[in-house]
Design a protein around this motif. Sequence first.
Motif, PDB file in Angstrom:
ATOM      1  N   ILE A 134     155.029  38.015 -15.476  1.00 17.69           N
ATOM      2  CA  ILE A 134     156.342  38.589 -15.173  1.00 17.69           C
ATOM      3  C   ILE A 134     157.487  37.742 -15.717  1.00 17.69           C
ATOM      4  N   PRO A 135     157.490  36.403 -15.505  1.00 18.35           N
ATOM      5  CA  PRO A 135     158.592  35.613 -16.074  1.00 18.35           C
ATOM      6  C   PRO A 135     158.619  35.633 -17.598  1.00 18.35           C
ATOM      7  N   ILE A 136     157.446  35.751 -18.228  1.00 19.54           N
ATOM      8  CA  ILE A 136     157.403  35.823 -19.693  1.00 19.54           C
ATOM      9  C   ILE A 136     157.987  37.148 -20.173  1.00 19.54           C
ATOM     10  N   ILE A 137     157.635  38.234 -19.489  1.00 17.49           N
ATOM     11  CA  ILE A 137     158.180  39.552 -19.840  1.00 17.49           C
ATOM     12  C   ILE A 137     159.700  39.553 -19.678  1.00 17.49           C
ATOM     13  N   ASN A 138     160.183  38.992 -18.586  1.00 18.12           N
ATOM     14  CA  ASN A 138     161.631  38.908 -18.375  1.00 18.12           C
ATOM     15  C   ASN A 138     162.309  38.079 -19.453  1.00 18.12           C
ATOM     16  N   ALA A 139     161.675  36.973 -19.852  1.00 19.70           N
ATOM     17  CA  ALA A 139     162.246  36.114 -20.898  1.00 19.70           C
ATOM     18  C   ALA A 139     162.268  36.836 -22.249  1.00 19.70           C
ATOM     19  N   LEU A 140     161.233  37.609 -22.533  1.00 15.55           N
ATOM     20  CA  LEU A 140     161.207  38.386 -23.774  1.00 15.55           C
ATOM     21  C   LEU A 140     162.373  39.374 -23.819  1.00 15.55           C
ATOM     22  N   ILE A 141     162.609  40.046 -22.707  1.00 17.69           N
ATOM     23  CA  ILE A 141     163.722  40.999 -22.620  1.00 17.69           C
ATOM     24  C   ILE A 141     165.052  40.280 -22.832  1.00 17.69           C
ATOM     25  N   GLU A 142     165.211  39.104 -22.208  1.00 22.57           N
ATOM     26  CA  GLU A 142     166.439  38.333 -22.336  1.00 22.57           C
ATOM     27  C   GLU A 142     166.676  37.864 -23.774  1.00 22.57           C
ATOM     28  N   HIS A 143     165.585  37.720 -24.550  1.00 22.89           N
ATOM     29  CA  HIS A 143     165.699  37.274 -25.942  1.00 22.89           C
ATOM     30  C   HIS A 143     165.576  38.445 -26.921  1.00 22.89           C
ATOM     31  N   ASN A 144     165.905  39.632 -26.426  1.00 25.60           N
ATOM     32  CA  ASN A 144     166.039  40.842 -27.257  1.00 25.60           C
ATOM     33  C   ASN A 144     164.735  41.357 -27.860  1.00 25.60           C
ATOM     34  N   PHE A 145     163.628  41.049 -27.215  1.00 24.62           N
ATOM     35  CA  PHE A 145     162.368  41.691 -27.578  1.00 24.62           C
ATOM     36  C   PHE A 145     162.189  42.939 -26.710  1.00 24.62           C
ATOM     37  N   GLU A 146     161.323  43.832 -27.119  1.00 23.03           N
ATOM     38  CA  GLU A 146     161.002  45.032 -26.348  1.00 23.03           C
ATOM     39  C   GLU A 146     159.523  44.972 -25.961  1.00 23.03           C
ATOM     40  N   PRO A 147     159.215  44.390 -24.812  1.00 21.05           N
ATOM     41  CA  PRO A 147     157.811  44.234 -24.411  1.00 21.05           C
ATOM     42  C   PRO A 147     157.124  45.572 -24.154  1.00 21.05           C
ATOM     43  N   ILE A 148     155.885  45.642 -24.533  1.00 26.26           N
ATOM     44  CA  ILE A 148     155.013  46.778 -24.217  1.00 26.26           C
ATOM     45  C   ILE A 148     153.874  46.227 -23.370  1.00 26.26           C
TER      46      ILE A 148
END
Length: 335
Positions: free
Chosen positions: A8-22
């Motif tokens: 969960i924290p990795i997914i949130n960090a990806l979103i914060e760094h403008n990635f689109e997690p799947i």
Amino acid sequence: MGHATRCIPIINALIEHNFEPIIASDGIALQLLQKEFPKLESFELPSYNITYSKKPKHLKLKLLKDTPHLLKTAKKEQKAIANFVKSNAISGIISDNRFGVRHNDVPSVFISHQLQVLSGNTTWFSTKIHQRIISKFDECWIPDYADKNNLSGILGHVKNFGVPLKYLGALSRFKKETLKTKYQLLVMLSGPEPQRTFLEEKLFGELKTYNGNICFIKGVIESQQTITQHKNMMIYNYMTSAELETTINESEMVLSRSGYTTIMDLTKLEKKAFFIPTPGQYEQEYLAKKLESEGIAPFCKQNDFTLDLLSQVENYKGMIFKESQLNYKKLFGLF
């Protein structure tokens, strides 16, 4: 469940760094992540369908018997990922212990705190197999501290590993808050059946005479949350991340399995804890013994638990480690 929540924290960090997690997973892990991230795209992977034997001494034999199925499932995973990559522009793949979730043409990361896999007298073999799987990835991210004051001990610290290793610190979806105490004891159950149910029944019996407020979370993910009250005990089938974060912060002490994700969560929130390892799980038994030997938290075997053992907790310092700040921008540079 633990593998899902620590992502969960990795997914949130990806979103914060403008990635689109799947999100790709299966079973209750997929359900949990879909509840946490309802706006993200997700799809189902083939299931490993790992279950535990009723008798702990038969666990290793059962896992050995299941090995062909696990390897077959990993190949199905790899095929599913290959098909997905064909029709989607993917910058990177992050796999938390999903052996087949990687692709030769896409930077692929394996998350694990087990560079050594404890399995009794077959540790050398299980470790060799796991390290061979990890070697097929571009990097291995280890949710632990790099120095000697760490959580995983010999599990996550080896020399001369063939794949680049990056230590992330304690990964947790939670943040520490100073809240008014609501519960003297928080019980958090987790893990595969039937041992989860065995511990639930054991604790319900032993905690009948506990002098204090108890919050009891069964760790059963269902379509609807249920809440019941029995005397001084509030009983939940499950909690969302936000609810669980608040409840842990409101609790004086936590009773739980010594699963690695739980250990990281309690470290983030600096809680006092008592651990009961899942019977037959060498990793949980090792972690519980390590924490006890370092004066951090006591433990006992499942069948040995009695209410009076909880008084030992006050003699231990609790889950307090030196925190480090993770540079996610640098970490995501691979992608």
